[in-house]
Design an enzyme around this catalytic site. Structure first.
Site, PDB file in Angstrom:
ATOM      1  N   SER A 145       0.832  -1.202   0.000  1.00  0.00           N
ATOM      2  CA  SER A 145       0.000   0.000   0.000  1.00  0.00           C
ATOM      3  C   SER A 145       0.867   1.253   0.000  1.00  0.00           C
ATOM      4  CB  SER A 145      -0.961  -0.046   1.201  1.00  0.00           C
ATOM      5  OG  SER A 145      -1.981   0.910   1.095  1.00  0.00           O
ATOM      6  N   GLU A 240      -9.648  -4.988  -5.156  1.00  0.00           N
ATOM      7  CA  GLU A 240      -9.090  -3.787  -4.520  1.00  0.00           C
ATOM      8  C   GLU A 240      -9.539  -2.530  -5.245  1.00  0.00           C
ATOM      9  OE1 GLU A 240      -5.065  -3.561  -3.367  1.00  0.00           O
ATOM     10  OE2 GLU A 240      -4.629  -5.664  -3.774  1.00  0.00           O
ATOM     11  N   HIS A 270      -7.055  -5.901  -0.487  1.00  0.00           N
ATOM     12  CA  HIS A 270      -5.912  -5.011  -0.327  1.00  0.00           C
ATOM     13  C   HIS A 270      -4.923  -5.567   0.694  1.00  0.00           C
ATOM     14  CE1 HIS A 270      -3.870  -1.189  -0.691  1.00  0.00           C
ATOM     15  NE2 HIS A 270      -3.863  -1.057   0.618  1.00  0.00           N
TER      16      HIS A 270
END
Length: 298
Positions: A145, A240, A270
Site C-alpha cells: 500500500s 481492490e 488489499h
C-alpha cells in the site's frame, strides 16, 4: 487456520467486518495493529529492536536466513497508520521466504508528520544499512500500500541524487496515485473490504502538504519517470479499489523499459499478504517474492 474447504478469504473478510470502522487516527492505528496481528507471529522468528540512524526499526529473522542480503520493509497504512506491530508477520514471513533478514522501518506518520517525513525516514534507514556494511545491490526494498509507494519514492530519491538504488523492488497493492484517478476506486468499491474513496481522500489530505501537488511524483510515483527502475515484482488482488494503481504503474514501467513482473490474485483484497497465516494465495505471493529476491541477489 481457515476452515476446511475455505481458501481463507472469507475468514479474513469476517474478521475485518467484525467491528465498525474506526473513527480518528488513534482508533484507526489501534485497529490496523489489531487486524494485522490477528494471527500470531511464528514462534521461531527472532526479533531485534534497533535504532536505524535515529529511526525506530526492527530486525526479524527466521531460522537459517543468510547474512549477505537484506529486505528493507516499509509498511502500509495510508501514511497515517500502520506500524512494526501491524505488519510484523508479513515482514517476517517475507524474509523467511527469501532467506533474508528483514529490517522493518517504523517511519513517522501523518498528519503529525506529513510528506516528506516518511521518505526522509526511509532514506535514513537506507543509509544506516549502507553504514552497517550492506551494499545497494544486496538490498531489496518492499512494502504494501503506502509502503509500496514509499519504496518507489525512496528509489526516486536515490536516483535523483545520483546514488545506486536497490537490487529490486517488491510492491504489494501499491498506492501510486494520490490524485485518486484510478477507475477501480469506484468500480471495486462494493467488493473492497478496506479502502474507499472518502477514506483515501482523507489520507491523501493528511499526508500531502498544501504546497505539494497531488500528482508530484514524490508522493504519486505513477507520474514519475520510471526509466532505470530496478527489477520489480508487483502483487495486487482483483478485489481492490487500488487495483488500477498497480495496473497503470506496471504499464508505465514496462513502457519505460523496466523489468517488471505482475501477478494479479483472484478474489484477494488489499494488502492480502498480511494474512498469510490463513490465505493460501498470500503464501503463494510470499513464495513468489522469495524466488524473485533470490534471483536478484544471486
Amino acid at each position: 487456520m481457515a476452515p476446511m474447504g475455505d481458501d481463507g478469504i472469507e475468514t479474513v473478510r469476517a474478521m475485518l467486518g467484525a467491528k465498525a470502522r474506526p473513527v480518528g487516527w488513534l482508533e484507526r492505528r489501534a485497529r490496523i495493529a489489531e487486524v494485522g496481528g490477528a494471527w500470531p507471529l511464528a514462534d521461531d522468528i527472532e526479533l531485534e529492536t534497533v535504532d536505524a540512524g535515529g529511526v525506530p526499526a526492527e530486525w526479524s529473522r527466521a531460522p537459517g536466513v543468510g547474512t549477505a542480503g537484506v529486505l528493507l520493509f516499509l509498511h502500509g497504512g495510508g501514511y497515517c497508520s500502520g506500524s512494526l506491530a501491524s505488519h510484523r508477520t508479513m515482514a517476517a514471513e517475507a524474509g523467511r521466504a527469501a532467506g533474508l533478514p528483514t529490517l522493518a522501518v517504523d517511519y513517522r506518520l501523518a498528519p503529525e508528520h506529513p510528506f516528506p517525513a516518511a521518505t526522509d525516514d526511509a532514506a535514513t534507514a537506507w543509509e544506516w544499512l549502507l553504514a552497517e556494511g550492506h551494499r545497494p545491490d544486496e538490498i531489496i526494498v518492499g512494502g504494501d500500500s503506502a509502503g509500496g509507494g514509499l519504496s518507489l519514492a525512496l528509489w526516486q530519491r536515490l536516483v535523483r541524487s545520483g546514488r545506486s538504488g536497490p537490487a529490486g523492488l517488491w510492491l504489494v497493492s501499491p498506492w501510486t496515485d494520490l490524485t485518486l484517478s484510478g477507475a477501480s476506486i469506484d468500480d471495486n468499491d462494493a467488493v473492497d473490504a478496506l479502502l474507499h474513496r472518502p477514506y483515501l481522500e482523507e489520507l491523501a489530505t493528511a499526508y500531502v502538504p498544501p504546497d505539494v501537488a497531488r500528482d508530484d511524483p514524490r508522493v504519486s510515483p505513477l507520474f514519475a519517470d520510471l526509466a532505470g527502475l530496478p527489477p520489480t515484482l508487483v502483487h495486487v488482488g482483483t478485489d481492490e479499489t487500488l487495483l488500477d494503481d498497480a495496473v497503470r504503474l506496471v504499464r508505465a514501467a514496462a513502457l519505460a523499459g523496466a523489468d517488471v513482473r505482475f501477478h494479479v490474485f483472484p478474489r484477494m483484497i488489499h494488502a492480502f499478504p498480511l494474512w498469510n497465516a490463513v490465505l493460501a494465495e498470500a503464501r503463494r505471493a510470499l513464495a513468489e517474492f522469495g524466488d524473485f529476491a533470490r534471483a536478484r541477489l544471486r
